[in-house]
Design an enzyme around this catalytic site. Structure first.
Site, PDB file in Angstrom:
ATOM      1  CD1 TRP A 169      -0.028  -1.438   3.632  1.00 38.64           C
ATOM      2  CD2 TRP A 169       0.055   0.646   3.378  1.00 38.64           C
ATOM      3  NE1 TRP A 169       0.292  -1.001   4.481  1.00 38.64           N
ATOM      4  CE2 TRP A 169       1.255   0.138   4.685  1.00 38.64           C
ATOM      5  CE3 TRP A 169       0.586   2.253   3.328  1.00 38.64           C
ATOM      6  CZ2 TRP A 169       1.465   0.456   5.297  1.00 38.64           C
ATOM      7  CZ3 TRP A 169       1.578   2.172   4.231  1.00 38.64           C
ATOM      8  CH2 TRP A 169       2.023   1.825   5.358  1.00 38.64           C
ATOM      9  CD  GLU A 225      10.070  -2.427   7.201  1.00 39.30           C
ATOM     10  OE1 GLU A 225       9.055  -3.809   7.078  1.00 39.30           O
ATOM     11  OE2 GLU A 225      10.277  -2.701   6.183  1.00 39.30           O
ATOM     12  NE  ARG A 263      10.892   8.082  -2.030  1.00 38.52           N
ATOM     13  CZ  ARG A 263      11.431   7.181  -2.409  1.00 38.52           C
ATOM     14  NH1 ARG A 263      12.020   6.522  -1.504  1.00 38.52           N
ATOM     15  NH2 ARG A 263      10.811   6.545  -3.497  1.00 38.52           N
ATOM     16  CD  GLU A 297      12.014  -5.675  -4.952  1.00 40.88           C
ATOM     17  OE1 GLU A 297      12.625  -5.241  -4.187  1.00 40.88           O
ATOM     18  OE2 GLU A 297      13.550  -6.447  -6.067  1.00 40.88           O
ATOM     19  CG  LEU A 298      10.625 -10.020   0.889  1.00 41.87           C
ATOM     20  CD1 LEU A 298      10.729 -10.829   1.213  1.00 41.87           C
ATOM     21  CD2 LEU A 298       9.539  -9.598   0.436  1.00 41.87           C
ATOM     22  CB  CYS A 343      11.185  -0.865   2.482  1.00 37.90           C
ATOM     23  SG  CYS A 343      10.991  -0.503   0.498  1.00 37.90           S
ATOM     24  CB  ALA A 383      -1.731  -2.642  -0.953  1.00 38.90           C
ATOM     25  CE  LYS A 432      -3.243  -8.841  -2.969  1.00 39.28           C
ATOM     26  NZ  LYS A 432      -4.157  -7.492  -2.019  1.00 39.28           N
ATOM     27  NE  ARG A 444      10.407  -0.677  -7.179  1.00 36.91           N
ATOM     28  CZ  ARG A 444      11.084  -1.190  -6.179  1.00 36.91           C
ATOM     29  NH1 ARG A 444      11.045   0.080  -5.994  1.00 36.91           N
ATOM     30  NH2 ARG A 444      10.828  -1.935  -5.418  1.00 36.91           N
ATOM     31  CB  SER A 453      14.246   5.050  -5.267  1.00 36.16           C
ATOM     32  OG  SER A 453      14.088   4.487  -4.363  1.00 36.16           O
TER      33      SER A 453
HETATM   34  N1  LIG Z   1      11.712  -3.954  -0.758  1.00 36.61           N
HETATM   35  C1  LIG Z   1      10.433  -3.432  -1.296  1.00 36.61           C
HETATM   36  O1  LIG Z   1      10.612  -3.295  -2.754  1.00 36.61           O
HETATM   37  C2  LIG Z   1       9.577  -3.299  -0.534  1.00 36.61           C
HETATM   38  C3  LIG Z   1       8.570  -1.735  -1.238  1.00 36.61           C
HETATM   39  C4  LIG Z   1       7.743  -1.464  -0.151  1.00 36.61           C
HETATM   40  C5  LIG Z   1       7.027  -1.912   0.958  1.00 36.61           C
HETATM   41  N2  LIG Z   1       8.279  -3.311   1.060  1.00 36.61           N
HETATM   42  C6  LIG Z   1       7.644  -3.669   2.320  1.00 36.61           C
HETATM   43  O2  LIG Z   1       6.587  -4.037   2.502  1.00 36.61           O
HETATM   44  C7  LIG Z   1       6.081  -3.724   3.619  1.00 36.61           C
HETATM   45  C8  LIG Z   1       4.611  -3.076   3.974  1.00 36.61           C
HETATM   46  O3  LIG Z   1       3.192  -3.457   2.767  1.00 36.61           O
HETATM   47  P1  LIG Z   1       2.356  -3.736   3.549  1.00 36.61           P
HETATM   48  O4  LIG Z   1       2.507  -3.342   4.997  1.00 36.61           O
HETATM   49  O5  LIG Z   1       1.832  -3.582   2.345  1.00 36.61           O
HETATM   50  O6  LIG Z   1       2.903  -5.787   3.422  1.00 36.61           O
HETATM   51  P2  LIG Z   1       2.596  -7.141   3.443  1.00 36.61           P
HETATM   52  O7  LIG Z   1       3.282  -8.231   3.802  1.00 36.61           O
HETATM   53  O8  LIG Z   1       1.202  -6.682   4.968  1.00 36.61           O
HETATM   54  O9  LIG Z   1       1.230  -7.238   2.459  1.00 36.61           O
HETATM   55  C9  LIG Z   1       1.536  -7.133   1.202  1.00 36.61           C
HETATM   56  C10 LIG Z   1       0.747  -7.035  -0.102  1.00 36.61           C
HETATM   57  O10 LIG Z   1       0.299  -8.452  -0.176  1.00 36.61           O
HETATM   58  C11 LIG Z   1      -0.863  -9.136   0.420  1.00 36.61           C
HETATM   59  N3  LIG Z   1      -0.968 -10.086   1.191  1.00 36.61           N
HETATM   60  C12 LIG Z   1      -0.698  -9.623   2.107  1.00 36.61           C
HETATM   61  N4  LIG Z   1      -1.176 -11.187   2.341  1.00 36.61           N
HETATM   62  C13 LIG Z   1      -1.087 -12.592   1.763  1.00 36.61           C
HETATM   63  C14 LIG Z   1      -1.314 -13.460   1.521  1.00 36.61           C
HETATM   64  N5  LIG Z   1      -1.130 -14.451   2.173  1.00 36.61           N
HETATM   65  N6  LIG Z   1      -1.329 -13.682   0.215  1.00 36.61           N
HETATM   66  C15 LIG Z   1      -1.233 -12.889  -1.064  1.00 36.61           C
HETATM   67  N7  LIG Z   1      -1.123 -11.661  -0.696  1.00 36.61           N
HETATM   68  C16 LIG Z   1      -0.927 -11.172   0.845  1.00 36.61           C
HETATM   69  C17 LIG Z   1      -1.691  -7.870   0.694  1.00 36.61           C
HETATM   70  O11 LIG Z   1      -3.207  -7.792   0.916  1.00 36.61           O
HETATM   71  C18 LIG Z   1      -0.574  -6.429  -0.037  1.00 36.61           C
HETATM   72  O12 LIG Z   1      -1.469  -6.480  -1.667  1.00 36.61           O
HETATM   73  C19 LIG Z   1       7.318  -3.135   4.133  1.00 36.61           C
HETATM   74  O13 LIG Z   1       7.344  -4.296   5.077  1.00 36.61           O
HETATM   75  C20 LIG Z   1       7.959  -3.197   3.433  1.00 36.61           C
HETATM   76  O14 LIG Z   1       9.213  -2.304   3.660  1.00 36.61           O
HETATM   77  C21 LIG Z   1       8.889  -3.220   0.373  1.00 36.61           C
HETATM   78  O1  LIG Z   2       8.804   1.190   0.358  1.00 41.98           O
HETATM   79  C1  LIG Z   2       9.691   0.669  -0.842  1.00 41.98           C
HETATM   80  C2  LIG Z   2       9.778   1.528  -1.834  1.00 41.98           C
HETATM   81  C3  LIG Z   2      11.100   2.753  -1.999  1.00 41.98           C
HETATM   82  C4  LIG Z   2      11.297   2.640  -3.152  1.00 41.98           C
HETATM   83  O2  LIG Z   2      11.101   1.989  -4.344  1.00 41.98           O
HETATM   84  O3  LIG Z   2      12.372   3.691  -3.441  1.00 41.98           O
END
Ligand SMILES: NC(=O)c1ccc[n+]([C@@H]2O[C@H](COP(=O)([O-])OP(=O)(O)OC[C@H]3O[C@@H](n4cnc5c(N)ncnc54)[C@H](O)[C@@H]3O)[C@@H](O)[C@H]2O)c1
Ligand SMILES: O=CCCC(=O)O
Length: 499
Positions: A168, A399, A296, A268-269, A302, A194, A192, A177, A459
C-alpha cells in the site's frame, strides 16, 4: 516561463476524481463486479471517511483472471517488442498528463502529502518510460563452442503469466515497477493490488488499456481476502512467476507456497536501513539526507532509515540539528498546503509505532522530539527523535514504518560496520563521510543490496532496486528489471561445417 497553477483541492474535485476511478475487477479487458457481488471500502487515513467501495475479488475471480492471462499469453508474446515498448511509452505519457489525478488519488487513499505524491508519479511513470526503452533490448547471443564443433544459441523468452502482488505504501510506483518490465518482456499478468490502497492501481489499469494494451494482458483483482484469492493461483501450473512486494513475514509464507510448483519468484521485502554518520561527514548534508531517508513517505518506506548510527563525537550536534529540522514538519492531511507529514496508514500501524517508541523510552532512550500520536482524527504521529537508544532495543531490530528516528552511537569504523550489519534485513544502507575511500570500504563491508553514499534517497528507475538477506530476492528497475520476467533458453546447434 509560464507557470501553470495546480488545480485547487476542493471537496468537489475529490468527488469528481473518485467518480472517474473504475470500481470493478479488470478481467479480459472488461471491468466487472466480483462473482460474489461483494465490495469492500477504501478509507481516507487522514479522516477515516470512506472514499469508495470497490469490487472484492474472491477465488472464482482469481481463477477467471488467470484464465484470461493464460489465454492471452501466446499472442502477447508474439507482439513485436517495439509495439510493446510503444504501449508503455503511451502509458508513460498518459500517466504524466494525468499526474495531478494520480497524485491526488494517492494522497486520498494513502495519506502522503500532495507534493510527495507528485514525486511518486514522476518516479512511478519513469518505470514505464525506462522499460519502453528496454523492451527492444532483450538480447541473446550466438557463439562457437570451445571445441569448435557446435554453435551455442542463447535466447530470452517471456516467463509467461505472472502474479504481481503490491503493497500500500507506494500505490503507483510499486505497480509500474512490476507491470512495465512484464509488459516489455511479453508476459501477461494478474495484479493483486493492496486492499488499503487499490484505487491508484484501478486508475493505472484504465490508463494501460487506454494506451492500447490488449485484453487479457493485464488483469486486476483487488480483494480483501488476499490469501484465499491468490493462494490457488500460486498452486496453478499455468502461473509461471510470482513477483511480490511487501513484508518479509508474508514474503516468507508465499515463498513456501511457491515451492510446491517450484514457481519462479521475485521478493521485494522489508528493510531496516542503517544511516551511518562518520565524524568527518558534512553534518548539514547528513541532516538533509536524514530528513529524506526518514521522512519520505512519513517513514513508511522499505528504504526508510530505521537506525541512525552516529559517531560519538558528533552525535549530540547531529541530534540537535536533526531535531530542529524535524520540528518544522507540520502534520496535516496531505491535501493541505502546509502538510509535510501525512497520517500513517491505519490505527494498527500507528499503534505499532507508538509501542516501539514506548519500549525504547522504557529501556532508557530519551525523546529529543515528539514521542506520541497526534490527538484528533486520522492516524498522525509526531515526528520523533530518540537519543541514546541502547543496542538490543526492539526499535533497532523491527521496521518502524513511521516518522521516528532512533539514534545510537559508535566509536570506530569496525563498530559502525558491526552495528549496521546487525540485522536480518539487507535492503539499503546510507553512509555520510567526506572520505571516498571510507565510503567505498563501507560499500564492500555492508551487507545490503543498495547503498546511499552521502545521499538520502537513491531510488531510480534506471538502477537495480532490491535487497539481500531477508530483504528479498531479485531486482526491480535498471537493466536487471526485465530479466526477472525472461527465461534463458539455450539451443545447441550441430557443427554447420560438418558433412
Ligand atoms: N523491498 C521493497 O521494494 C518494498 C517496497 C515497498 C514495501 N515493502 C515492504 O512492504 C511492507 C509494507 O507493506 P504491506 O503492509 O502492504 O505488506 P504486506 O506484506 O502486509 O502486504 C503486501 C501485499 O501482500 C498482500 N498479502 C498479504 N497477505 C497475503 C497472503 N497470504 N497471500 C497473498 N497476498 C497477501 C497484501 O494484501 C498486499 O497486497 C513493509 O515491510 C515494507 O518494507 C518493500
Ligand atoms: O517502500 C519501498 C519502496 C521505496 C522506493 O522504491 O523508493
Amino acid at each position: 516561463m509560464t507557470v501553470t497553477a495546480l488545480p485547487a483541492v476542493t471537496a468537489e474535485r475529490e468527488s469528481e476524481l473518485l467518480a472517474s476511478v473504475p470500481t470493478g475487477l479488470l478481467i479480459n479487458g472488461e471491468w466487472r463486479p466480483a462473482a460474489s457481488g461483494k465490495t469492500f471500502e477504501v478509507e481516507d487515513p487522514a479522516t477515516g471517511k470512506v472514499l469508495l467501495s470497490i469490487a472484492d475479488a474472491g477465488p472464482e475471480d482469481g481463477a477467471a483472471a488467470l484464465d484470461a492471462a493464460a489465454a492471452a499469453q501466446e499472442s502477447w508474446a508474439n507482439v513485436p517488442p517495439r509495439e510493446r515498448g510503444e504501449i508503455l511509452r503511451r502509458a508513460f505519457e498518459l500517466v504524466t498528463e494525468r499526474a495531478e489525478d494520480f497524485a491526488l488519488l494517492m494522497t486520498l487513499e494513502m495519506g502522503k502529502p500532495l507534493a510527495e505524491a507528485r514525486g511518486e508519479v514522476t518516479y512511478g511513470a519513469e518505470f514505464l518510460r525506462w522499460f519502453s526503452e528496454e523492451a527492444v533490448r532483450a538480447f541473446g547471443r550466438y557463439s562457437v563452442s570451445p571445441d569448435g564443433k557446435s554453435r551455442l544459441l542463447v535466447t530470452k523468452k517471456p516467463v509467461g503469466p505472472c502474479l504481481l502482488i503490491t503493497p500500500w505504501n507506494f500505490p503507483l510506483a510499486m505497480a509500474t515497477r512490476k507491470v512495465a518490465p512484464a509488459v516489455a518482456a511479453g508476459c501477461t499478468m494478474v495484479l493483486k493490488s493492496a486492499n488499503l490502497t487499490p484505487l491508484t492501481s484501478q486508475l493505472f489499469a484504465s490508463v494501460m488499456m487506454e494506451a492500447g494494451l490488449p485484453a487479457g494482458v493485464l488483469n486486476v483483482i483487488p480483494t480483501s481476502t488476499a490469501g484465499a484469492t491468490t493462494g490457488p493461483l500460486i498452486k496453478d501450473s499455468r502461473l509461471r512467476k510470482l513477483s511480490f512486494t511487501g513484508s518479509t513475514e508474508v514474503g516468507r509464507r508465499l515463498l513456501s507456497d511457491a515451492s510446491e510448483t517450484v514457481l519462479r519468484t521475485s521478493m521485494e521485502l522489508g528493510g531496516n536501513a542503517p544511516f551511518v554518520v562518520f565524524e568527518d561527514a558534512d553534518l548539514d548534508a547528513a541532516v538533509a539526507g536524514a530528513m529524506l531517508a526518514k521522512l519520505r513517505n512519513m517513514g513508511e518506506a522499505c528504504t526508510a532509515a530505521n537506525r541512525f548510527i552516529v559517531h560519538e563525537s558528533v552525535a549530540d550536534e547531529f541530534a540537535e540539528k536533526f531535531a530542529a529540522r524535524m520540528a518544522e514538519m507540520t502534520t496535516a492531511r496531505g491535501t493541505e498546503e502546509n502538510s509535510k507529514v501525512g497520517p500513517l496508514i491505519d490505527a494498527k500501524s500507528r499503534n505499532k509505532v507508538h509501542e516501539l517508541v514506548s519500549d525504547a523510552v522504557a529501556s532508557g532512550a530519551r525523546a529529543v522530539l515528539g514521542g506520541a500520536p497526534v490527538d484528533g482524527p486520522g492516524y498522525f504521529y509526531q515526528p520523533t527523535i530518540l537519543a541514546g537508544v541502547a543496542e538490543g532495543t526492539r526499535i533497532l531490530s523491527e521496521e518502524i514504518f513511521g516518522p521516528v528516528a532512533p539514534i545510537t552511537t559508535f566509536g570506530t569504523e569496525e563498530e559502525a560496520i558491526r552495528l549496521a550489519n546487525n540485522t536480518e534485513y539487507g535492503l539499503v544502507a546510507y553512509v555520510f563521510t567526506r572520505d571516498l575511500n571510507r565510503g567505498l570500504r563501507m560499500g564492500e563491508k555492508l551487507e545490503t543490496g543498495m547503498l546511499g553514499l552521502n545521499a538520502g534517497v537513491i531510488s531510480n528507475a534506471a538502477a537495480p532496486f532490491g535487497g539481500v538477506k531477508q530483504s528479498g530476492l531479485g531486482r526491480e528497475g535498471g537493466l536487471e528489471g526485465i530479466e526477472e520476467y525472461l527465461y534463458t533458453q539455450y539451443i545447441g546447434i550441430a557443427d554447420p561445417y560438418a558433412g
